[in-house]
Enzyme design. Structure first.
Site, PDB file in Angstrom:
ATOM      1  N   PHE A  98      43.176  45.520  50.689  1.00  0.00           N
ATOM      2  CA  PHE A  98      44.500  46.170  50.728  1.00  0.00           C
ATOM      3  C   PHE A  98      45.148  46.089  52.110  1.00  0.00           C
ATOM      4  O   PHE A  98      45.484  47.109  52.711  1.00  0.00           O
ATOM      5  CB  PHE A  98      44.421  47.642  50.302  1.00  0.00           C
ATOM      6  CG  PHE A  98      44.148  47.877  48.845  1.00  0.00           C
ATOM      7  CD1 PHE A  98      44.239  46.849  47.918  1.00  0.00           C
ATOM      8  CD2 PHE A  98      43.808  49.151  48.385  1.00  0.00           C
ATOM      9  CE1 PHE A  98      43.991  47.076  46.567  1.00  0.00           C
ATOM     10  CE2 PHE A  98      43.557  49.391  47.044  1.00  0.00           C
ATOM     11  CZ  PHE A  98      43.639  48.348  46.144  1.00  0.00           C
ATOM     12  N   ASN A 104      38.063  36.975  47.008  1.00  0.00           N
ATOM     13  CA  ASN A 104      38.779  37.648  48.094  1.00  0.00           C
ATOM     14  C   ASN A 104      38.192  39.020  48.351  1.00  0.00           C
ATOM     15  O   ASN A 104      37.700  39.683  47.456  1.00  0.00           O
ATOM     16  CB  ASN A 104      40.277  37.746  47.768  1.00  0.00           C
ATOM     17  CG  ASN A 104      40.640  39.016  47.021  1.00  0.00           C
ATOM     18  OD1 ASN A 104      40.826  40.084  47.631  1.00  0.00           O
ATOM     19  ND2 ASN A 104      40.691  38.929  45.695  1.00  0.00           N
ATOM     20  N   ASN A 161      41.465  43.055  36.525  1.00  0.00           N
ATOM     21  CA  ASN A 161      41.383  42.695  37.935  1.00  0.00           C
ATOM     22  C   ASN A 161      40.208  41.729  38.153  1.00  0.00           C
ATOM     23  O   ASN A 161      39.607  41.256  37.195  1.00  0.00           O
ATOM     24  CB  ASN A 161      41.227  43.968  38.771  1.00  0.00           C
ATOM     25  CG  ASN A 161      41.896  43.848  40.119  1.00  0.00           C
ATOM     26  OD1 ASN A 161      41.744  42.841  40.808  1.00  0.00           O
ATOM     27  ND2 ASN A 161      42.643  44.859  40.520  1.00  0.00           N
ATOM     28  N   ASN A 182      37.358  45.895  46.557  1.00  0.00           N
ATOM     29  CA  ASN A 182      37.191  45.804  48.008  1.00  0.00           C
ATOM     30  C   ASN A 182      37.546  47.077  48.775  1.00  0.00           C
ATOM     31  O   ASN A 182      37.615  47.053  49.996  1.00  0.00           O
ATOM     32  CB  ASN A 182      38.012  44.630  48.543  1.00  0.00           C
ATOM     33  CG  ASN A 182      37.616  43.321  47.876  1.00  0.00           C
ATOM     34  OD1 ASN A 182      36.430  43.007  47.792  1.00  0.00           O
ATOM     35  ND2 ASN A 182      38.590  42.595  47.360  1.00  0.00           N
ATOM     36  N   THR A 183      37.826  48.160  48.063  1.00  0.00           N
ATOM     37  CA  THR A 183      38.065  49.445  48.718  1.00  0.00           C
ATOM     38  C   THR A 183      37.019  50.404  48.172  1.00  0.00           C
ATOM     39  O   THR A 183      36.998  50.661  46.957  1.00  0.00           O
ATOM     40  CB  THR A 183      39.493  49.970  48.415  1.00  0.00           C
ATOM     41  OG1 THR A 183      40.430  49.058  48.989  1.00  0.00           O
ATOM     42  CG2 THR A 183      39.716  51.362  48.995  1.00  0.00           C
ATOM     43  N   LYS A 222      45.642  49.333  35.732  1.00  0.00           N
ATOM     44  CA  LYS A 222      44.917  48.057  35.812  1.00  0.00           C
ATOM     45  C   LYS A 222      43.424  48.330  35.980  1.00  0.00           C
ATOM     46  O   LYS A 222      43.008  49.014  36.914  1.00  0.00           O
ATOM     47  CB  LYS A 222      45.441  47.241  37.007  1.00  0.00           C
ATOM     48  CG  LYS A 222      44.841  45.847  37.117  1.00  0.00           C
ATOM     49  CD  LYS A 222      45.638  45.018  38.111  1.00  0.00           C
ATOM     50  CE  LYS A 222      45.074  43.623  38.300  1.00  0.00           C
ATOM     51  NZ  LYS A 222      45.874  42.830  39.234  1.00  0.00           N
ATOM     52  N   SER A 244      40.428  47.265  42.104  1.00  0.00           N
ATOM     53  CA  SER A 244      40.071  46.291  43.136  1.00  0.00           C
ATOM     54  C   SER A 244      38.667  46.610  43.648  1.00  0.00           C
ATOM     55  O   SER A 244      38.335  47.774  43.838  1.00  0.00           O
ATOM     56  CB  SER A 244      41.070  46.343  44.298  1.00  0.00           C
ATOM     57  OG  SER A 244      42.302  45.830  43.881  1.00  0.00           O
TER      58      SER A 244
HETATM   59  C1  FMN Z   1      43.741  37.016  47.261  1.00  0.00           C
HETATM   60  C2  FMN Z   1      43.921  37.962  46.127  1.00  0.00           C
HETATM   61  C3  FMN Z   1      44.458  39.225  46.372  1.00  0.00           C
HETATM   62  C4  FMN Z   1      44.622  40.124  45.324  1.00  0.00           C
HETATM   63  N1  FMN Z   1      45.161  41.349  45.579  1.00  0.00           N
HETATM   64  C5  FMN Z   1      45.369  42.211  44.567  1.00  0.00           C
HETATM   65  C6  FMN Z   1      45.967  43.461  44.801  1.00  0.00           C
HETATM   66  O1  FMN Z   1      46.358  43.786  45.927  1.00  0.00           O
HETATM   67  N2  FMN Z   1      46.116  44.312  43.750  1.00  0.00           N
HETATM   68  C7  FMN Z   1      45.723  43.987  42.481  1.00  0.00           C
HETATM   69  O2  FMN Z   1      45.891  44.785  41.556  1.00  0.00           O
HETATM   70  N3  FMN Z   1      45.173  42.781  42.219  1.00  0.00           N
HETATM   71  C8  FMN Z   1      44.987  41.903  43.233  1.00  0.00           C
HETATM   72  N4  FMN Z   1      44.433  40.677  42.968  1.00  0.00           N
HETATM   73  C9  FMN Z   1      44.024  40.351  41.586  1.00  0.00           C
HETATM   74  C10 FMN Z   1      45.100  39.563  40.859  1.00  0.00           C
HETATM   75  O3  FMN Z   1      46.250  40.344  40.700  1.00  0.00           O
HETATM   76  C11 FMN Z   1      44.601  39.124  39.473  1.00  0.00           C
HETATM   77  O4  FMN Z   1      44.429  40.260  38.668  1.00  0.00           O
HETATM   78  C12 FMN Z   1      43.298  38.352  39.552  1.00  0.00           C
HETATM   79  O5  FMN Z   1      43.303  37.459  40.639  1.00  0.00           O
HETATM   80  C13 FMN Z   1      43.013  37.594  38.263  1.00  0.00           C
HETATM   81  O6  FMN Z   1      44.008  36.656  37.998  1.00  0.00           O
HETATM   82  P1  FMN Z   1      43.855  35.079  38.358  1.00  0.00           P
HETATM   83  O7  FMN Z   1      42.550  34.636  37.834  1.00  0.00           O
HETATM   84  O8  FMN Z   1      45.062  34.445  37.740  1.00  0.00           O
HETATM   85  O9  FMN Z   1      43.899  34.994  39.857  1.00  0.00           O
HETATM   86  C14 FMN Z   1      44.260  39.762  44.006  1.00  0.00           C
HETATM   87  C15 FMN Z   1      43.737  38.487  43.765  1.00  0.00           C
HETATM   88  C16 FMN Z   1      43.573  37.588  44.796  1.00  0.00           C
HETATM   89  C17 FMN Z   1      43.010  36.231  44.505  1.00  0.00           C
END
Ligand code: FMN
Length: 362
Positions: A133, A129, A257, A198-199, A228, A196
């Site tokens: 934000f 992704n 993350n 992406n910012t 985090k 994250s």
């Molecule tokens: C589409 C998407 C959007 C995400 N947005 C955020 C976010 O806004 N803030 C954040 O701290 N992590 C964000 N994450 C990361 C997740 O919180 C998580 O830490 C990460 O996906 C790893 O866990 P998973 O393998 O179970 O998905 C996002 C992940 C995905 C897939």
């Protein structure tokens, strides 16, 4: 026996929901997410044509504790990013998640990156992704939470905070402070998201000086502030940062993350391809911290066996995102059944005994 609570994957309910999840996956990833959110907002788990099996018996001995957050019925919570704007907390609680993280929320509303910005890697059970934000902004989300009257019992809710894209790094601390002040009445805990991918410039804030300053400014709230981190830091830099965060008095860490990738799409990788790196972070943190800071594990936790392994490596609880996409609305139930089977197999009655066992056995 606990396993007598198992729901068969061949049951009508399981088949129906599996079919629904597969149908959603025919849609582009973000459209599928929007449809899922629409259903969750309407608390669709309450409206299923067949009754859901209860998890009450299944979770015996699985309670977990997160300092500053409280006791959890079991260790599986919702990771940030799924419900960025607090649209469906009740729907997520009905899916059986034991704690919820809302956000990332930015102070001012922003649209995020242009679409498409979410991609499935079906054969790897992964996602990439670059949402960037997309946020309704603090004011609107706070208003939603004010009307929601969330009780945090039995499902605590945390707020994950970020900075706006157009906020310069030199002023970033003001964005996080604004978030903490705005959400103070509604958050059981806060997460400072400096991870994250992406910012632009966000990961640059994952440094000792910035985080110490933030900790000092919010010392009265530190017992509920977690940080985090990303999984892409070199080992030494990572270990020195986590030691500093412990010294600064933060309540705990979220590890981790998404992993930054450029191919096949630019963005953050989650799901199975992230698992090994996120697990390594947990081990690195344990090496320098021992039990000094509680950790919530995230990254490629797709099964109950994965939950077991992260708890064994010292995590107090876990969060999931990608597994919900691939396994559907019964994900928590499946994962709890698998966790129970794994605990039975290894002779554990209590999850509290599993915690950190990987290091003891070594
Ligand atoms: C589409 C998407 C959007 C995400 N947005 C955020 C976010 O806004 N803030 C954040 O701290 N992590 C964000 N994450 C990361 C997740 O919180 C998580 O830490 C990460 O996906 C790893 O866990 P998973 O393998 O179970 O998905 C996002 C992940 C995905 C897939």
């Amino acid at each position: 026996m606990a396993t007598s609570f198992a729901l068969s994957p061949h049951s009508t309910l399981a088949r129906f929901l599996r079919w629904g999840t597969a149908a959603l996956r025919l849609l582009p990833a973000e459209t599928a997410h929007d449809v899922g959110m629409w259903l969750l907002e309407r608390q669709m788990m309450n409206r299923l044509p067949l009754p859901l099996p209860s998890i009450t018996g299944l979770i015996e001995g699985m309670s977990a504790h997160l300092p500053g957050i409280g006791d959890l019925a079991h260790p599986i919570g919702l990771a940030a990013g799924f419900d960025k704007n607090a649209r469906a907390p009740r729907g997520f609680a009905e899916m059986g998640l034991s704690f919820l993280e809302i956000g990332t929320i930015t102070p001012r509303p922003q649209a995020g990156n242009p679409k498409p910005r979410l991609f499935r890697l079906d054969d790897q059970a992964g996602l990439i992704n670059r949402m960037g934000f997309n946020s309704d902004g603090a004011e609107r989300v706070a208003e939603r939470l004010r009307r929601l009257h969330w009780q945090h019992e039995p499902v605590p809710m945390g707020i994950n905070l970020g900075k706006n894209k157009d906020t310069d790094a030199s002023a970033a601390i003001e964005d996080y402070s604004f978030g903490i002040e705005t959400f103070a009445p509604y958050a059981k805990y806060f997460v400072i998201n400096v991870s994250s991918p992406n910012t632009e410039g966000l990961r640059g804030l994952a440094n000792e000086q910035f985080l110490r300053e933030l900790a000092f400014r919010h010392r009265a709230d530190l017992h509920r502030i977690w940080v985090k981190l990303d999984p892409d830091m070199p080992r030494r830099a990572f270990q020195s940062l986590v030691s500093a965060l412990s010294d600064a008095g933060f309540q705990g860490l979220l590890l981790s993350n998404t992993h930054r990738v450029d191919l096949p799409e630019k963005g953050g990788m989650s799901g199975h391809p992230l698992a090994a790196q996120a697990t390594a972070c947990l081990e690195w943190a344990h090496e320098v911290l021992g039990d000094r800071l509680p950790i919530i594990a995230s990254g490629g936790i797709l099964s109950g066996q994965d939950v077991f392994q992260r708890i064994a490596r010292g995590a107090s609880a876990v969060q999931i995102y990608t597994s919900l996409v691939y396994r559907g609305p019964l994900t928590v139930l499946w994962m709890l059944q698998e966790l129970r089977a794994e605990m039975d197999l290894r002779g554990y009655r209590f999850l509290s005994d599993v915690k950190g066992s990987y290091y003891k056995d070594a």
